[in-house]
Design a protein around this motif. Sequence first.
Motif, PDB file in Angstrom:
ATOM      1  N   LEU A   1       0.974  -1.221  -0.019  1.00 15.93           N
ATOM      2  CA  LEU A   1      -0.055   0.023   0.006  1.00 15.93           C
ATOM      3  C   LEU A   1       0.734   1.240   0.066  1.00 15.93           C
ATOM      4  N   GLY A   2       2.222   1.126   0.020  1.00 14.81           N
ATOM      5  CA  GLY A   2       3.100   2.447   0.213  1.00 14.81           C
ATOM      6  C   GLY A   2       3.074   2.806   1.735  1.00 14.81           C
ATOM      7  N   THR A   3       3.272   4.396   1.377  1.00 13.60           N
ATOM      8  CA  THR A   3       3.214   5.161   2.922  1.00 13.60           C
ATOM      9  C   THR A   3       1.887   5.263   3.490  1.00 13.60           C
ATOM     10  N   VAL A   4       1.618   5.053   4.575  1.00 14.98           N
ATOM     11  CA  VAL A   4       0.431   5.208   5.365  1.00 14.98           C
ATOM     12  C   VAL A   4       0.600   6.093   6.460  1.00 14.98           C
ATOM     13  N   ASP A   5      -0.271   7.042   6.795  1.00 12.55           N
ATOM     14  CA  ASP A   5      -0.217   7.922   8.073  1.00 12.55           C
ATOM     15  C   ASP A   5      -1.308   7.327   8.987  1.00 12.55           C
ATOM     16  N   ALA A   6      -1.030   6.759  10.082  1.00 16.18           N
ATOM     17  CA  ALA A   6      -2.104   6.182  10.717  1.00 16.18           C
ATOM     18  C   ALA A   6      -1.653   6.483  12.387  1.00 16.18           C
ATOM     19  N   LYS A   7      -2.554   5.817  13.205  1.00 14.86           N
ATOM     20  CA  LYS A   7      -2.413   5.890  14.673  1.00 14.86           C
ATOM     21  C   LYS A   7      -2.440   4.531  15.145  1.00 14.86           C
ATOM     22  N   VAL A   8      -1.499   4.521  16.297  1.00 19.20           N
ATOM     23  CA  VAL A   8      -1.367   3.247  16.881  1.00 19.20           C
ATOM     24  C   VAL A   8      -2.578   2.903  17.807  1.00 19.20           C
ATOM     25  N   ARG A   9      -2.846   1.844  17.787  1.00 15.12           N
ATOM     26  CA  ARG A   9      -4.069   1.313  18.603  1.00 15.12           C
ATOM     27  C   ARG A   9      -3.305   0.567  19.743  1.00 15.12           C
ATOM     28  N   ARG A  10      -2.677  -0.480  19.380  1.00 11.89           N
ATOM     29  CA  ARG A  10      -2.071  -1.662  20.184  1.00 11.89           C
ATOM     30  C   ARG A  10      -0.614  -1.677  19.958  1.00 11.89           C
ATOM     31  N   TRP A  11       0.210  -2.201  21.098  1.00 12.08           N
ATOM     32  CA  TRP A  11       1.514  -2.637  20.439  1.00 12.08           C
ATOM     33  C   TRP A  11       2.210  -3.642  21.239  1.00 12.08           C
ATOM     34  N   THR A  12       3.359  -4.150  20.935  1.00  7.31           N
ATOM     35  CA  THR A  12       4.043  -5.107  21.613  1.00  7.31           C
ATOM     36  C   THR A  12       5.499  -4.799  21.495  1.00  7.31           C
ATOM     37  N   PRO A  13       6.159  -5.368  22.000  1.00  8.65           N
ATOM     38  CA  PRO A  13       7.907  -4.797  22.005  1.00  8.65           C
ATOM     39  C   PRO A  13       8.143  -5.095  20.303  1.00  8.65           C
ATOM     40  N   THR A  14       7.609  -5.922  19.516  1.00  8.28           N
ATOM     41  CA  THR A  14       8.141  -6.245  18.183  1.00  8.28           C
ATOM     42  C   THR A  14       6.833  -6.056  17.104  1.00  8.28           C
ATOM     43  N   ARG A  15       5.747  -5.573  17.660  1.00 10.35           N
ATOM     44  CA  ARG A  15       4.618  -5.511  16.582  1.00 10.35           C
ATOM     45  C   ARG A  15       3.723  -4.247  16.954  1.00 10.35           C
ATOM     46  N   VAL A  16       3.205  -3.731  16.052  1.00  8.46           N
ATOM     47  CA  VAL A  16       2.352  -2.428  16.328  1.00  8.46           C
ATOM     48  C   VAL A  16       1.020  -2.609  15.593  1.00  8.46           C
TER      49      VAL A  16
END
Length: 93
Positions: free
Chosen positions: A41-56
Amino acid sequence: MNGARPLPELLIYGEHSLDPAKVKSAPYRREPYVRVELPDLGTVDAKVRRWTPTRVLVVWDDDAHDRRSAWVPADWVTRIDRAESSWRDPYDL
């Protein structure tokens, strides 16, 4: 007559397993903005909902105004200011 559009699928890049005990969340409606480069999809501006040390888990609205979400490797994500984002969540505080 127009029928309902199908909901966009959750995109998952890289590993597919997560330890639920390691998943963190930002306060509701105060999630940070990020820029992520997705291979299809190329470059995406987004918001972070959840994360782990290695995944977002990032969310954004696409050009059709559908809410999209994707789990991505953390090293694909760069934090940006809201003012820098090409997409802004209308429900921000």
